[in-house]
Design a protein around this motif. Structure first.
Motif, PDB file in Angstrom:
ATOM      1  N   ASP A  19       3.453  -4.952   6.375  1.00 36.57           N
ATOM      2  CA  ASP A  19       2.177  -4.385   5.922  1.00 36.57           C
ATOM      3  C   ASP A  19       0.977  -5.177   6.429  1.00 36.57           C
ATOM      4  O   ASP A  19      -0.084  -4.613   6.682  1.00 36.57           O
ATOM      5  CB  ASP A  19       2.147  -4.274   4.390  1.00 36.57           C
ATOM      6  CG  ASP A  19       2.146  -5.616   3.701  1.00 36.57           C
ATOM      7  OD1 ASP A  19       3.159  -6.328   3.799  1.00 36.57           O
ATOM      8  OD2 ASP A  19       1.137  -5.960   3.056  1.00 36.57           O
ATOM      9  N   CYS A  20       1.126  -6.505   6.582  1.00 37.05           N
ATOM     10  CA  CYS A  20       0.018  -7.315   7.102  1.00 37.05           C
ATOM     11  C   CYS A  20      -0.334  -6.878   8.519  1.00 37.05           C
ATOM     12  O   CYS A  20      -1.512  -6.684   8.855  1.00 37.05           O
ATOM     13  CB  CYS A  20       0.392  -8.792   7.109  1.00 37.05           C
ATOM     14  SG  CYS A  20       0.864  -9.498   5.527  1.00 37.05           S
ATOM     15  N   VAL A  21       0.681  -6.727   9.349  1.00 35.59           N
ATOM     16  CA  VAL A  21       0.458  -6.313  10.736  1.00 35.59           C
ATOM     17  C   VAL A  21      -0.141  -4.908  10.781  1.00 35.59           C
ATOM     18  O   VAL A  21      -1.082  -4.646  11.534  1.00 35.59           O
ATOM     19  CB  VAL A  21       1.779  -6.360  11.531  1.00 35.59           C
ATOM     20  CG1 VAL A  21       1.569  -5.805  12.941  1.00 35.59           C
ATOM     21  CG2 VAL A  21       2.317  -7.785  11.597  1.00 35.59           C
ATOM     22  N   LEU A  22       0.388  -3.996   9.965  1.00 38.37           N
ATOM     23  CA  LEU A  22      -0.135  -2.635   9.940  1.00 38.37           C
ATOM     24  C   LEU A  22      -1.610  -2.610   9.553  1.00 38.37           C
ATOM     25  O   LEU A  22      -2.410  -1.859  10.127  1.00 38.37           O
ATOM     26  CB  LEU A  22       0.678  -1.776   8.967  1.00 38.37           C
ATOM     27  CG  LEU A  22       2.119  -1.467   9.380  1.00 38.37           C
ATOM     28  CD1 LEU A  22       2.875  -0.806   8.228  1.00 38.37           C
ATOM     29  CD2 LEU A  22       2.163  -0.574  10.623  1.00 38.37           C
ATOM     30  N   ALA A  23      -1.992  -3.448   8.585  1.00 40.87           N
ATOM     31  CA  ALA A  23      -3.394  -3.503   8.158  1.00 40.87           C
ATOM     32  C   ALA A  23      -4.283  -4.054   9.259  1.00 40.87           C
ATOM     33  O   ALA A  23      -5.388  -3.543   9.503  1.00 40.87           O
ATOM     34  CB  ALA A  23      -3.520  -4.364   6.899  1.00 40.87           C
ATOM     35  N   VAL A  73     -10.774  -9.249  13.594  1.00 44.56           N
ATOM     36  CA  VAL A  73      -9.999  -9.426  12.376  1.00 44.56           C
ATOM     37  C   VAL A  73      -9.415 -10.828  12.353  1.00 44.56           C
ATOM     38  O   VAL A  73      -8.707 -11.232  13.274  1.00 44.56           O
ATOM     39  CB  VAL A  73      -8.850  -8.401  12.271  1.00 44.56           C
ATOM     40  CG1 VAL A  73      -8.146  -8.520  10.926  1.00 44.56           C
ATOM     41  CG2 VAL A  73      -9.364  -6.976  12.493  1.00 44.56           C
ATOM     42  N   MET A  74      -9.704 -11.576  11.281  1.00 45.43           N
ATOM     43  CA  MET A  74      -9.130 -12.911  11.092  1.00 45.43           C
ATOM     44  C   MET A  74      -8.091 -12.839   9.979  1.00 45.43           C
ATOM     45  O   MET A  74      -8.368 -12.330   8.893  1.00 45.43           O
ATOM     46  CB  MET A  74     -10.212 -13.927  10.733  1.00 45.43           C
ATOM     47  CG  MET A  74      -9.698 -15.351  10.561  1.00 45.43           C
ATOM     48  SD  MET A  74     -11.070 -16.518  10.335  1.00 45.43           S
ATOM     49  CE  MET A  74     -10.174 -18.062  10.077  1.00 45.43           C
ATOM     50  N   TYR A  75      -6.902 -13.317  10.282  1.00 48.13           N
ATOM     51  CA  TYR A  75      -5.807 -13.346   9.305  1.00 48.13           C
ATOM     52  C   TYR A  75      -5.602 -14.789   8.871  1.00 48.13           C
ATOM     53  O   TYR A  75      -5.361 -15.674   9.698  1.00 48.13           O
ATOM     54  CB  TYR A  75      -4.533 -12.790   9.936  1.00 48.13           C
ATOM     55  CG  TYR A  75      -3.306 -12.904   9.055  1.00 48.13           C
ATOM     56  CD1 TYR A  75      -3.063 -11.985   8.035  1.00 48.13           C
ATOM     57  CD2 TYR A  75      -2.375 -13.923   9.257  1.00 48.13           C
ATOM     58  CE1 TYR A  75      -1.942 -12.090   7.234  1.00 48.13           C
ATOM     59  CE2 TYR A  75      -1.238 -14.037   8.453  1.00 48.13           C
ATOM     60  CZ  TYR A  75      -1.027 -13.113   7.446  1.00 48.13           C
ATOM     61  OH  TYR A  75       0.092 -13.219   6.654  1.00 48.13           O
ATOM     62  N   VAL A  76      -5.731 -15.038   7.571  1.00 45.80           N
ATOM     63  CA  VAL A  76      -5.552 -16.375   7.009  1.00 45.80           C
ATOM     64  C   VAL A  76      -4.351 -16.332   6.072  1.00 45.80           C
ATOM     65  O   VAL A  76      -4.343 -15.563   5.110  1.00 45.80           O
ATOM     66  CB  VAL A  76      -6.804 -16.841   6.238  1.00 45.80           C
ATOM     67  CG1 VAL A  76      -6.600 -18.250   5.690  1.00 45.80           C
ATOM     68  CG2 VAL A  76      -8.035 -16.788   7.136  1.00 45.80           C
ATOM     69  N   ASP A  77      -3.356 -17.151   6.346  1.00 43.69           N
ATOM     70  CA  ASP A  77      -2.126 -17.149   5.557  1.00 43.69           C
ATOM     71  C   ASP A  77      -2.003 -18.466   4.806  1.00 43.69           C
ATOM     72  O   ASP A  77      -1.937 -19.546   5.410  1.00 43.69           O
ATOM     73  CB  ASP A  77      -0.919 -16.955   6.481  1.00 43.69           C
ATOM     74  CG  ASP A  77       0.339 -16.564   5.721  1.00 43.69           C
ATOM     75  OD1 ASP A  77       0.769 -17.357   4.863  1.00 43.69           O
ATOM     76  OD2 ASP A  77       0.884 -15.473   5.982  1.00 43.69           O
ATOM     77  N   THR A 130      -5.069 -15.247  14.193  1.00 46.34           N
ATOM     78  CA  THR A 130      -4.195 -15.557  13.065  1.00 46.34           C
ATOM     79  C   THR A 130      -4.190 -17.054  12.819  1.00 46.34           C
ATOM     80  O   THR A 130      -4.077 -17.850  13.755  1.00 46.34           O
ATOM     81  CB  THR A 130      -2.752 -15.076  13.314  1.00 46.34           C
ATOM     82  OG1 THR A 130      -2.195 -15.757  14.449  1.00 46.34           O
ATOM     83  CG2 THR A 130      -2.727 -13.569  13.573  1.00 46.34           C
ATOM     84  N   LEU A 131      -4.324 -17.435  11.562  1.00 38.31           N
ATOM     85  CA  LEU A 131      -4.309 -18.838  11.149  1.00 38.31           C
ATOM     86  C   LEU A 131      -3.366 -18.987   9.967  1.00 38.31           C
ATOM     87  O   LEU A 131      -3.591 -18.406   8.910  1.00 38.31           O
ATOM     88  CB  LEU A 131      -5.717 -19.299  10.747  1.00 38.31           C
ATOM     89  CG  LEU A 131      -5.796 -20.681  10.088  1.00 38.31           C
ATOM     90  CD1 LEU A 131      -5.331 -21.779  11.044  1.00 38.31           C
ATOM     91  CD2 LEU A 131      -7.215 -20.957   9.588  1.00 38.31           C
ATOM     92  N   SER A 132      -2.310 -19.750  10.166  1.00 34.17           N
ATOM     93  CA  SER A 132      -1.329 -19.981   9.104  1.00 34.17           C
ATOM     94  C   SER A 132      -1.357 -21.444   8.687  1.00 34.17           C
ATOM     95  O   SER A 132      -1.227 -22.344   9.524  1.00 34.17           O
ATOM     96  CB  SER A 132       0.073 -19.602   9.584  1.00 34.17           C
ATOM     97  OG  SER A 132       1.041 -19.849   8.573  1.00 34.17           O
ATOM     98  N   PHE A 175     -13.620  -8.577   9.567  1.00 33.21           N
ATOM     99  CA  PHE A 175     -12.659  -8.386   8.480  1.00 33.21           C
ATOM    100  C   PHE A 175     -11.795  -9.632   8.365  1.00 33.21           C
ATOM    101  O   PHE A 175     -11.383 -10.202   9.382  1.00 33.21           O
ATOM    102  CB  PHE A 175     -11.756  -7.176   8.745  1.00 33.21           C
ATOM    103  CG  PHE A 175     -12.493  -5.877   8.938  1.00 33.21           C
ATOM    104  CD1 PHE A 175     -13.100  -5.241   7.854  1.00 33.21           C
ATOM    105  CD2 PHE A 175     -12.589  -5.295  10.189  1.00 33.21           C
ATOM    106  CE1 PHE A 175     -13.774  -4.042   8.029  1.00 33.21           C
ATOM    107  CE2 PHE A 175     -13.258  -4.094  10.379  1.00 33.21           C
ATOM    108  CZ  PHE A 175     -13.861  -3.472   9.286  1.00 33.21           C
ATOM    109  N   VAL A 176     -11.523 -10.035   7.124  1.00 29.72           N
ATOM    110  CA  VAL A 176     -10.641 -11.179   6.877  1.00 29.72           C
ATOM    111  C   VAL A 176      -9.503 -10.703   5.982  1.00 29.72           C
ATOM    112  O   VAL A 176      -9.734 -10.228   4.866  1.00 29.72           O
ATOM    113  CB  VAL A 176     -11.385 -12.348   6.202  1.00 29.72           C
ATOM    114  CG1 VAL A 176     -10.439 -13.536   5.999  1.00 29.72           C
ATOM    115  CG2 VAL A 176     -12.594 -12.771   7.031  1.00 29.72           C
TER     116      VAL A 176
END
Length: 414
Positions: A162-166, A185-189, A215-217, A278-279
């Motif tokens: 779902d994260c990837v789909l979003a 889009v920035m993804y923070v995990d 992407t930042l994990s 978007f974050v």
């Protein structure tokens, strides 16, 4: 997936993605049975979703999601995976190919798996649609955040990406306020575990171009610790395959609020350079003290805490935010944490010493019967030397990232 939500005040309300069907199906997840139910029941017990007449407080709106359709799932997943994962095995031969799709061990097939996949994906996509359409600045979907599910394989208690789909949905968006460029889009995990499937989905090794997705994990990494991935390590600046848009900050055992307070300026600088529209934040809570993973010693309140980090992202960063759930295997503590983060997103945090309301789920919260998830006594193994190594590495990485973004800007002008 579109969702129409009307604002009822001068500020858009925080969108809370909820339906009875979503809670029912999410509560079937073998690794977290009934967690969704306890989370929502505690949020309801605190009356957080009740519309407030006080104009100084942000209000919530409950947005009812619809299940994701096949076309939406196929935006990332393979047809073969979906066909097998969402079908009940009819014979022994079908069971023999379960390992091919990761549907064994930590990801067994279960009754209701089709509804689970479609409802969770649909809920997260609904949250993405809400912020894309500017109906809200913040959307919350605690049933989402399945960051280990791969394109054609389940993994790590995760059956749907779902994260990837979003992220794919948001990067295709064309907000009216951005007529001259594509959205970022920035993804923070923030989960204890590395976001292997999300990071890999957008990883472009050796690419010299810019990316719409960063992407930042921030996670725990140690030999043999799940998931094993070369991307989970601290990036190597001199590696020809370095992708400055796929970033990791691996932390050692005992990571605490003090650790996060120390590294957070790196997160802020990444955000300032990338300037996301978007974050997407994966708010896994398996790093909190008291989780059965017993690896980190993170807390819910105080400087550097999970609540502190989310407050900064939601209330100090520019852009729209989608908050997702993730790991968390102490179910009462997951309910505490996501209830508190819901109140933080709403702009009026609950007191951490607040008593748990007396309701049907009250006894799950013994012995403290309070909201807080405090730190324990675990030793923080993130030494000064190691933290300096992280900082030195990121000084170089941020310079590369900055150069890429400047180059993109100059090309756009030309």
């Amino acid at each position: 997936m579109d969702s129409q939500v009307e604002s009822t005040g001068t500020h858009n309300p925080v969108a809370y993605i909820f339906s009875e069907d979503l809670v029912k199906t999410s509560s079937l997840l073998p690794s977290n049975r009934n967690r969704s139910l306890l989370v929502y029941s505690l949020i309801h017990a605190y009356e957080l979703l009740t519309t407030c007449n006080d104009q100084t407080s942000r209000r919530f709106v409950v947005v009812r999601p619809r299940p994701a359709g096949e076309k939406e799932l196929l935006a990332y997943h393979t047809h073969d995976y979906l066909k097998y994962a969402m079908a009940q095995p009819s014979d022994a031969q079908n069971l023999l190919i379960a390992p091919q799709f990761g549907l064994e061990d930590d990801c067994p097939k279960f009754h209701g798996i089709k509804d689970y996949i479609t409802h969770v994906a649909g809920a997260t996509l609904t949250g993405a649609a809400v912020i894309r359409d500017e109906a809200s600045d913040v959307a919350i979907c605690w049933d989402g955040g399945r960051h280990h599910a791969e394109k054609a394989r389940a993994s790590g208690f995760c059956y749907v990406a779902d994260c990837v789909l979003a992220i794919l949905f948001l990067k295709r968006a064309l907000p009216s306020r951005l007529p001259s460029r594509k959205p970022r889009v920035m993804y923070v995990d923030l989960d204890l575990h590395f976001s292997d499937a999300v990071s890999q989905a957008f990883h472009k090794p050796g690419s010299a171009t810019t990316s719409q997705v960063l992407t930042l994990s921030i996670h725990h990494a140690a030999p043999g610790f799940f998931p094993v991935s070369p991307l989970a390590s601290l990036p190597k600046v001199d590696d020809p395959a370095l992708d400055p848009f796929t970033l990791s900050v691996p932390l050692k055992a005992g990571a605490s609020a003090k650790t996060f307070l120390r590294i957070w300026p790196i997160v802020e600088r990444i955000k300032d350079i990338f300037r996301p529209d978007f974050v997407v934040v994966q708010c896994g809570v398996d790093g909190l003290a008291g989780d059965p993973m017993a690896t980190w010693n993170w807390s819910l309140g105080g400087e550097g805490s999970l609540g502190w980090c989310i407050h900064r992202i939601v209330h100090e960063w520019q852009g729209k935010n989608l908050l997702l759930g993730g790991g968390g295997y102490n179910t009462p503590n997951a309910a505490r944490a996501w209830t508190y983060l819901t109140s933080v997103a709403g702009g009026k945090p609950l007191p951490l010493d607040a008593d748990i309301p007396e309701y049907s789920g009250y006894l799950h919260f013994k012995p403290s019967f309070t909201l807080d998830v405090p730190a324990g006594n675990m030793q923080d193994q993130n030494t000064e030397e190691y933290l300096q190594t992280i900082e030195t590495t990121y000084e170089k990485i941020l310079s590369i990232l900055h150069s890429r973004m400047v180059s993109q800007t100059l090309q756009a002008i030309v």
